[in-house]
Design a protein around this motif. Structure first.
Motif, PDB file in Angstrom:
ATOM      1  N   ALA A  24       0.846  -1.253   0.244  1.00 20.39           N
ATOM      2  CA  ALA A  24      -0.352  -0.400  -0.287  1.00 20.39           C
ATOM      3  C   ALA A  24       0.888   1.533   0.072  1.00 20.39           C
ATOM      4  O   ALA A  24       0.604   2.599  -0.741  1.00 20.39           O
ATOM      5  CB  ALA A  24      -0.702  -0.047   1.552  1.00 20.39           C
ATOM      6  N   ILE A  25       2.043   1.348   0.860  1.00 14.41           N
ATOM      7  CA  ILE A  25       3.009   2.085   0.545  1.00 14.41           C
ATOM      8  C   ILE A  25       3.329   3.116  -0.298  1.00 14.41           C
ATOM      9  O   ILE A  25       3.635   3.818  -0.707  1.00 14.41           O
ATOM     10  CB  ILE A  25       3.789   2.132   1.709  1.00 14.41           C
ATOM     11  N   HIS A  26       3.424   1.507  -1.731  1.00 16.00           N
ATOM     12  CA  HIS A  26       4.031   1.812  -2.510  1.00 16.00           C
ATOM     13  C   HIS A  26       3.129   2.391  -4.120  1.00 16.00           C
ATOM     14  O   HIS A  26       4.031   2.679  -4.935  1.00 16.00           O
ATOM     15  CB  HIS A  26       4.680   0.889  -3.274  1.00 16.00           C
ATOM     16  N   THR A  27       1.810   1.880  -4.161  1.00 13.99           N
ATOM     17  CA  THR A  27       0.993   2.291  -4.678  1.00 13.99           C
ATOM     18  C   THR A  27      -0.169   2.771  -4.379  1.00 13.99           C
ATOM     19  O   THR A  27      -1.082   2.780  -5.119  1.00 13.99           O
ATOM     20  CB  THR A  27       0.379   0.185  -4.560  1.00 13.99           C
ATOM     21  N   MET A  28      -0.619   3.133  -3.303  1.00 15.36           N
ATOM     22  CA  MET A  28      -1.947   3.447  -2.946  1.00 15.36           C
ATOM     23  C   MET A  28      -1.953   4.963  -2.079  1.00 15.36           C
ATOM     24  O   MET A  28      -1.081   5.830  -1.800  1.00 15.36           O
ATOM     25  CB  MET A  28      -2.849   2.861  -1.983  1.00 15.36           C
ATOM     26  N   THR A  29      -2.869   6.231  -2.718  1.00 11.36           N
ATOM     27  CA  THR A  29      -2.699   7.133  -2.107  1.00 11.36           C
ATOM     28  C   THR A  29      -3.626   7.672  -0.905  1.00 11.36           C
ATOM     29  O   THR A  29      -3.998   6.745  -0.066  1.00 11.36           O
ATOM     30  CB  THR A  29      -2.889   7.973  -3.180  1.00 11.36           C
ATOM     31  N   THR A  30      -4.435   8.667  -0.989  1.00  7.40           N
ATOM     32  CA  THR A  30      -5.818   8.478  -0.564  1.00  7.40           C
ATOM     33  C   THR A  30      -7.068   8.532  -1.364  1.00  7.40           C
ATOM     34  O   THR A  30      -7.463   8.686  -2.607  1.00  7.40           O
ATOM     35  CB  THR A  30      -5.716   9.794   0.266  1.00  7.40           C
ATOM     36  N   PRO A  31      -7.933   7.580  -0.850  1.00  6.33           N
ATOM     37  CA  PRO A  31      -9.018   7.735  -1.304  1.00  6.33           C
ATOM     38  C   PRO A  31     -10.176   8.975  -1.389  1.00  6.33           C
ATOM     39  O   PRO A  31      -9.951   9.789  -0.787  1.00  6.33           O
ATOM     40  CB  PRO A  31     -10.385   6.353  -0.470  1.00  6.33           C
ATOM     41  N   GLY A  32     -10.496   9.411  -2.454  1.00  5.78           N
ATOM     42  CA  GLY A  32     -11.533  10.476  -2.750  1.00  5.78           C
ATOM     43  C   GLY A  32     -10.975  11.572  -3.181  1.00  5.78           C
ATOM     44  O   GLY A  32     -11.640  12.625  -2.898  1.00  5.78           O
ATOM     45  N   ARG A  33      -9.717  11.644  -3.544  1.00  3.32           N
ATOM     46  CA  ARG A  33      -8.560  13.086  -3.289  1.00  3.32           C
ATOM     47  C   ARG A  33      -8.345  12.868  -5.033  1.00  3.32           C
ATOM     48  O   ARG A  33      -7.339  13.183  -5.298  1.00  3.32           O
ATOM     49  CB  ARG A  33      -7.863  13.169  -2.658  1.00  3.32           C
TER      50      ARG A  33
END
Length: 368
Positions: A24-33
């Motif tokens: 998740a650290i390398h592939t995801m940012t913040t939902p809804g943004r």
């Protein structure tokens, strides 16, 4: 190190938990943004976490599962949504500071404390039947004492709350992932739990399960990625209670911890941990130098003892120097110690997880 402090935090995690956090650290940012892959993946991850938690814990729908920083955060939302100055609440005599300090902070709250002998659920149930009436604004109760491991008769307490029409808040900090926890069966207003104990998730994660029809108040206000033109917080869940950037990496680990628990099965986990605690209690009782606080069996994965030849802090320090991790003192629950008569000294607490073994118990007993 032999680790017997899982009631504070499970140290040994399933490998899938750390892999999920790293991914998740390398592939995801913040939902809804944003409407790009990294943001969409984060939104999908959060929905999966809510969905599986709702199914496992009997919440009405995924949106009624709030991702929090810990159980304390969740309890503060629940308590401050229901209780105001001048209200009367009922709690057990075994509550953690995560319950009593928010009540104290509200101010002017009349608190009825239901005391009862350790490991006597019938007496506790009768105490709640006597204490709860139509004048009570809320009942707030731990499912399992974090100090002594005694389980409260939650089905009976929930029945009393239904009869009297009083909202119930359950602190499942020591039971989630170990004993059956079901918001729907209890018809609770809120159930709070950490992610980093019996659910084997990372520190800094927790869940607040919200019952049907509740109208929670906010602790934080800010951006949610929704209804950005208005200055009031959204009136729908989960957005109303999740202001600011969410702990997506923690949620990824929590989801894998939850899946680990579901795969193992709560009944199997409870049996394994109870056997470890029972073996430890019997071994310490045979030594004759400890006051052992258990009910002759094992309600949960927690065992408190009082050494009769030294103080708890000295014993815990001695064990730490020999490679055994336990906790000593009041365990953030002075009310529980006052109820049980151990407030002057505290106890040494051993708490197990599925990663403890009978061989580790024998090694600890040999050191004592």
């Amino acid at each position: 190190m032999i680790y017997f402090d899982s009631a504070a935090t499970t140290l040994q995690k399933p490998e899938a938990v750390s892999r999920a956090v790293a991914s998740a650290i390398h592939t995801m940012t913040t939902p809804g943004r944003g409407d790009y892959p990294a943001a969409r993946q984060a939104a999908e991850l959060m929905l999966r976490c809510r969905t599986e938690a709702a199914e496992f814990f009997g919440a009405p729908e995924p949106d009624s599962v709030i991702l929090t920083h810990n159980a304390t955060h969740a309890l503060n939302i629940a308590i401050k949504s229901l209780v105001s100055p001048g209200d009367t609440v009922v709690i057990s005599g075994y509550e953690h500071n995560a319950v009593t300090r928010p009540l104290y902070a509200i101010g002017g709250v009349s608190i009825r404390i239901v005391n009862g002998r350790l490991f006597d659920p019938e007496q506790m149930a009768e105490g709640f039947r006597r204490a709860v009436d139509g004048g009570v604004k809320a009942v707030i109760c731990t499912h399992v004492s974090n100090v002594f491991g005694c389980a409260m008769p939650m089905d009976d307490i929930a029945a009393v709350c239904r009869e009297q029409g009083v909202p119930l808040v359950v602190d499942a900090a020591q039971s989630a992932g170990i004993l059956p926890v079901n918001l729907g069966r209890w018809d609770a207003a809120y159930v709070a739990m950490p992610g980093h104990k019996g659910l084997y998730g990372p520190q800094g994660t927790g869940l607040l399960l919200c019952g049907r029809g509740v109208r929670p108040k906010t602790l934080l206000e800010g951006g949610t990625g929704s209804l950005s033109r208005q200055q009031d917080m959204p009136d729908f869940l989960p957005d109303r209670l999740e202001a600011g950037t969410q702990n997506v990496h923690g949620a990824a680990g929590l989801l894998e911890g939850l899946r680990f628990v579901r795969q193992r099965g709560v009944e199997n986990i409870a049996r394994q941990e109870a056997n470890i605690i029972r073996q430890l209690a019997e071994g310490l009782r045979r030594k004759g130098r400890f006051q052992v606080f258990d009910g002759g069996g094992a309600d949960s994965s927690v065992l408190s003892v009082a050494p009769q030849w030294t103080d708890p802090e000295s014993l815990a320090d001695r064990l730490a120097r020999q490679g055994v991790a336990v906790r000593s003192g009041l365990h953030c629950a002075p009310l529980a110690h006052r109820t049980a008569g151990t407030a002057e000294t505290g106890t040494v607490r051993f708490s197990a997880s599925v990663f403890n073994t009978p061989g580790e118990v024998e090694q600890v007993l040999a050191l004592l």
